[in-house]
Motif scaffolding. Structure first.
Motif, PDB file in Angstrom:
ATOM      1  N   ARG A 102      44.237  29.150  45.437  1.00 18.09           N
ATOM      2  CA  ARG A 102      43.751  30.460  45.000  1.00 18.09           C
ATOM      3  C   ARG A 102      44.915  31.380  44.688  1.00 18.09           C
ATOM      4  N   ILE A 103      45.943  31.369  45.528  1.00 14.44           N
ATOM      5  CA  ILE A 103      47.082  32.245  45.270  1.00 14.44           C
ATOM      6  C   ILE A 103      47.747  31.860  43.954  1.00 14.44           C
ATOM      7  N   GLY A 104      47.657  30.568  43.596  1.00  8.55           N
ATOM      8  CA  GLY A 104      48.235  30.120  42.335  1.00  8.55           C
ATOM      9  C   GLY A 104      47.555  30.745  41.133  1.00  8.55           C
ATOM     10  N   ILE A 105      46.213  30.752  41.111  1.00  7.96           N
ATOM     11  CA  ILE A 105      45.497  31.331  39.981  1.00  7.96           C
ATOM     12  C   ILE A 105      45.671  32.846  39.949  1.00  7.96           C
ATOM     13  N   ILE A 106      45.688  33.486  41.119  1.00  2.00           N
ATOM     14  CA  ILE A 106      45.873  34.946  41.152  1.00  2.00           C
ATOM     15  C   ILE A 106      47.237  35.320  40.588  1.00  2.00           C
ATOM     16  N   LEU A 107      48.270  34.607  41.027  1.00  3.11           N
ATOM     17  CA  LEU A 107      49.621  34.915  40.554  1.00  3.11           C
ATOM     18  C   LEU A 107      49.789  34.559  39.078  1.00  3.11           C
ATOM     19  N   ALA A 108      49.119  33.492  38.629  1.00  6.03           N
ATOM     20  CA  ALA A 108      49.218  33.109  37.223  1.00  6.03           C
ATOM     21  C   ALA A 108      48.570  34.156  36.331  1.00  6.03           C
ATOM     22  N   VAL A 109      47.364  34.616  36.713  1.00  4.05           N
ATOM     23  CA  VAL A 109      46.687  35.635  35.904  1.00  4.05           C
ATOM     24  C   VAL A 109      47.450  36.955  35.982  1.00  4.05           C
ATOM     25  N   ALA A 110      47.926  37.292  37.188  1.00  8.52           N
ATOM     26  CA  ALA A 110      48.744  38.499  37.314  1.00  8.52           C
ATOM     27  C   ALA A 110      50.003  38.378  36.464  1.00  8.52           C
ATOM     28  N   TRP A 143      36.426  41.113  34.664  1.00 12.27           N
ATOM     29  CA  TRP A 143      35.287  40.423  35.284  1.00 12.27           C
ATOM     30  C   TRP A 143      34.541  39.569  34.250  1.00 12.27           C
ATOM     31  N   MET A 144      34.331  40.134  33.061  1.00 10.09           N
ATOM     32  CA  MET A 144      33.628  39.389  32.007  1.00 10.09           C
ATOM     33  C   MET A 144      34.418  38.146  31.599  1.00 10.09           C
ATOM     34  N   GLU A 145      35.727  38.300  31.409  1.00  9.65           N
ATOM     35  CA  GLU A 145      36.534  37.173  30.945  1.00  9.65           C
ATOM     36  C   GLU A 145      36.615  36.074  32.003  1.00  9.65           C
ATOM     37  N   TRP A 146      36.783  36.448  33.255  1.00  3.75           N
ATOM     38  CA  TRP A 146      36.817  35.451  34.322  1.00  3.75           C
ATOM     39  C   TRP A 146      35.484  34.719  34.412  1.00  3.75           C
ATOM     40  N   SER A 147      34.385  35.453  34.338  1.00  3.72           N
ATOM     41  CA  SER A 147      33.059  34.836  34.475  1.00  3.72           C
ATOM     42  C   SER A 147      32.774  33.871  33.330  1.00  3.72           C
ATOM     43  N   MET A 148      32.995  34.307  32.094  1.00  9.00           N
ATOM     44  CA  MET A 148      32.728  33.435  30.952  1.00  9.00           C
ATOM     45  C   MET A 148      33.715  32.283  30.892  1.00  9.00           C
ATOM     46  N   GLY A 149      34.962  32.525  31.303  1.00  6.98           N
ATOM     47  CA  GLY A 149      35.954  31.459  31.305  1.00  6.98           C
ATOM     48  C   GLY A 149      35.585  30.348  32.261  1.00  6.98           C
ATOM     49  N   VAL A 188      35.209  37.120  41.676  1.00  6.88           N
ATOM     50  CA  VAL A 188      35.209  38.576  41.775  1.00  6.88           C
ATOM     51  C   VAL A 188      36.410  39.098  42.569  1.00  6.88           C
ATOM     52  N   LEU A 189      36.694  38.490  43.725  1.00  7.17           N
ATOM     53  CA  LEU A 189      37.828  38.955  44.524  1.00  7.17           C
ATOM     54  C   LEU A 189      39.152  38.588  43.866  1.00  7.17           C
ATOM     55  N   SER A 190      39.243  37.381  43.333  1.00  3.70           N
ATOM     56  CA  SER A 190      40.496  36.928  42.720  1.00  3.70           C
ATOM     57  C   SER A 190      40.837  37.753  41.485  1.00  3.70           C
ATOM     58  N   SER A 191      39.837  38.020  40.632  1.00  3.47           N
ATOM     59  CA  SER A 191      40.102  38.788  39.414  1.00  3.47           C
ATOM     60  C   SER A 191      40.490  40.224  39.733  1.00  3.47           C
ATOM     61  N   THR A 192      39.800  40.817  40.720  1.00  2.98           N
ATOM     62  CA  THR A 192      40.120  42.192  41.094  1.00  2.98           C
ATOM     63  C   THR A 192      41.501  42.276  41.730  1.00  2.98           C
ATOM     64  N   THR A 193      41.864  41.258  42.517  1.00  2.00           N
ATOM     65  CA  THR A 193      43.193  41.216  43.120  1.00  2.00           C
ATOM     66  C   THR A 193      44.279  41.109  42.056  1.00  2.00           C
ATOM     67  N   ALA A 194      44.056  40.254  41.057  1.00  2.00           N
ATOM     68  CA  ALA A 194      45.034  40.105  39.974  1.00  2.00           C
ATOM     69  C   ALA A 194      45.198  41.414  39.209  1.00  2.00           C
ATOM     70  N   CYS A 195      44.077  42.112  38.955  1.00  2.00           N
ATOM     71  CA  CYS A 195      44.149  43.420  38.276  1.00  2.00           C
ATOM     72  C   CYS A 195      44.934  44.417  39.115  1.00  2.00           C
ATOM     73  N   ASN A 219      48.681  43.778  39.030  1.00  2.00           N
ATOM     74  CA  ASN A 219      49.275  44.254  37.788  1.00  2.00           C
ATOM     75  C   ASN A 219      49.467  45.761  37.809  1.00  2.00           C
ATOM     76  N   GLU A 220      48.458  46.490  38.293  1.00  2.00           N
ATOM     77  CA  GLU A 220      48.560  47.943  38.342  1.00  2.00           C
ATOM     78  C   GLU A 220      49.644  48.399  39.308  1.00  2.00           C
ATOM     79  N   MET A 221      49.798  47.682  40.423  1.00  2.00           N
ATOM     80  CA  MET A 221      50.840  48.041  41.375  1.00  2.00           C
ATOM     81  C   MET A 221      52.219  47.918  40.730  1.00  2.00           C
ATOM     82  N   VAL A 222      52.416  46.822  39.990  1.00  2.00           N
ATOM     83  CA  VAL A 222      53.703  46.630  39.331  1.00  2.00           C
ATOM     84  C   VAL A 222      53.925  47.708  38.276  1.00  2.00           C
TER      85      VAL A 222
END
Length: 532
Positions: A12-20, A61-67, A269-276, A279-282
């Protein structure tokens, strides 16, 4: 719903960091400070965060869900994902922009990325150590880019070759051994290095002690104390929404492709929001607390605003001058540009993946074959941006790929999500296997997003896109709130028209490839969720 041996993320951390990593790019450190500074600092942040909540997060959220949904049917690129969601013969063609946009951006993004690697080496080597004034530093940058008389493109081309090769190597190694492996290293290094740079800027002695208005408190006050009167200016709202749109990498097709490699019950939902949020923190905490305060302390408010008219000048001209004026500046300059390089490469590798996935999933190619063919094509086409920089070729690629087509692509995604997946079914898809469940009233945001995005698209079409499209064809059009529309004759730009012809041919070629892929595999598609 067979998966045909498609890859999956290792963790999970891999996908979060990759999307971030896909979202965290040069725009976080270069574009965001410049846009915020041009639009009043603190006044900009209010519509910025509103846009994040009403536009950025719902789109993700839309892109993660449809993807993830498309991945269940072995589709990882936008044509296949839309085909699986809509189940109409025409739907796959709407997804062509999900291939066109990342490919076009990749053609010039790696070249800009290579500038960061070059300047990190230059900083350690002390190449520009004695350059103290912004004008002289800008001349140095233009000389490196081959834009001044007698300058050579040799060094810039050499760093481009290295950068391009690194990108190819990472994507060639695959999802987990390449992309995920790199992002697990690059993103933490970027975060730690960014925080260290912020601390260094915040703790340095005032470079001009005899000017009491140049203090850290004044600099941060400019970024965070809002001028509510500026909120009456519609440009501030449009610029804020645009920055959110671009910084989260929505409309590229990359996030959908990454999400397609999730397993059916992997959290979204949690992974996509975490990645967002990452990004905002950076962008806000590091990007906004580093560049503008440093420029404010050294050059004052008015000169900072003037330099912020160009994102490249703020990052490649202003920051080197600042580091040259502090102890251990060579080392901190290296940190700055190497962090930009890391941010750039985690984004550029994501730009290749939609095309790789398309060739793997729809043509049955191996990853190695797909990466090799795409790499050869991209390498050849990138030379137009390298050698045509002074003629505006790079800017033209940026306009069609990262400005116009990306917004249209995002609008298509939103409308497909609402019309064909449906908010109710999309909401359940979003929460399938999720670790948290959002309050039901947030479903209403999905109806606000297309209206918000449509308003942005209309504004840009009238005030920005029409003048840009018309100018190389011999029409100088200016549109403003005050003066209205003004049209006068200009000159035809043959080089830019040639670039547009190439881009149109590339778009048509992608449409043809989509048609060929679906015709070749038509019998196999019956009963797999795709449309004939």
């Amino acid at each position: 719903m067979a998966e045909r041996g498609r890859e999956h993320w290792g963790s999970r951390i891999g996908i979060i960091l990759a999307v971030a990593g896909s979202a965290i790019g040069l725009g976080n450190f270069l574009r965001f400070p410049a846009v915020a500074c041009r639009n009043g600092g603190g006044a900009f942040m209010i519509p910025y965060f509103i846009s994040f909540l009403l536009l950025g997060i719902p789109l993700c959220w839309m892109e993660w869900s449809m993807g993830r949904y498309g991945g269940r049917y072995s589709h990882g690129s936008l044509p296949g994902i839309l085909d699986a969601v809509v189940r109409k013969p025409w739907a796959k063609y709407l997804g062509v922009l999900g291939l066109f946009v990342p490919a076009v951006i990749f053609l010039y993004y790696t070249y800009i990325e290579s500038w960061c690697l070059a300047f990190s080496v230059f900083s350690l080597a002390g190449t520009y150590r004695n350059v103290a004034e912004p004008l002289a530093m800008k001349t140095f940058l233009q000389g490196f880019q081959g834009l001044t008389d007698g300058s050579s493109l040799g060094p810039a081309y050499g760093f481009f070759l290295i950068t391009f090769a690194v990108n190819m190597m990472v994507v060639y190694r695959g999802l987990t051994r390449g992309i995920e492996f790199l992002c697990k290293i690059a993103i933490p290094v970027l975060l730690v290095g960014g925080v260290l740079l912020v601390i260094r800027i915040w703790t340095m002695d005032s470079p001009v002690p005899d000017m009491p208005d140049r203090t850290l408190n004044q600099a941060l006050g400019f970024m965070w104390n809002p001028d509510f009167g500026a909120l009456r200016n519609p440009t501030v709202w449009i610029e804020a929404a645009g920055q959110i749109f671009f910084t989260l990498s929505v409309g590229l097709g990359a996030i959908m492709t990454y999400a397609s490699y999730l397993r059916e019950q992997d959290d979204v939902v949690l992974s996509s929001t975490t990645a967002c949020g990452m990004n905002e923190m950076v962008e806000v905490v590091i990007g906004g607390s580093l560049v503008i305060p440093a420029a404010y302390l050294f050059f004052g408010l008015e000169q900072t605003r003037a330099m912020a008219q160009s994102s490249f000048d703020l990052g490649f001209v202003t920051m080197p001058c600042i580091f040259n004026g502090i102890p251990w500046g060579d080392v901190f300059g290296f940190y700055w540009f190497f962090l930009l390089f890391l941010a750039g490469i985690t984004s550029s590798i994501s730009l290749m993946q939609p095309l790789v996935s398309f060739l793997e999933d729809e043509f049955g190619w191996t990853r190695h074959r797909a990466v090799t063919v795409i790499g050869i094509f991209a390498f050849v086409c990138s030379h137009a941006c390298i050698f045509g920089l002074s003629m505006g070729v790079l800017d033209e690629f940026d306009f069609w790929g990262a400005t116009l087509a990306i917004v249209i692509c995002a609008m298509i995604e939103v409308l497909v999500f609402i019309r064909y997946m449906g908010v109710a079914r999309g909401w359940e898809e979003l929460h399938r296997g999720g670790d948290i469940r959002l309050p039901g009233w947030l479903k209403g945001v999905f109806y606000v997003t297309p209206v918000y995005l449509g308003a942005i698209l209309l504004y840009w079409a009238i005030f920005s896109w029409v003048p840009w499209i018309a100018k190389p064809m011999g029409w100088d059009i200016s549109v403003s709130w005050v003066d209205g529309i003004r049209v006068q004759a200009g000159s035809v730009n043959g080089v830019i028209l040639l670039v547009r012809t190439f881009l149109l041919a590339f778009l048509v070629g992608l449409l043809w490839m989509i048609r060929v892929a679906w015709k070749r595999k038509l019998p196999a598609r019956q009963g797999t969720g795709g449309a004939a």
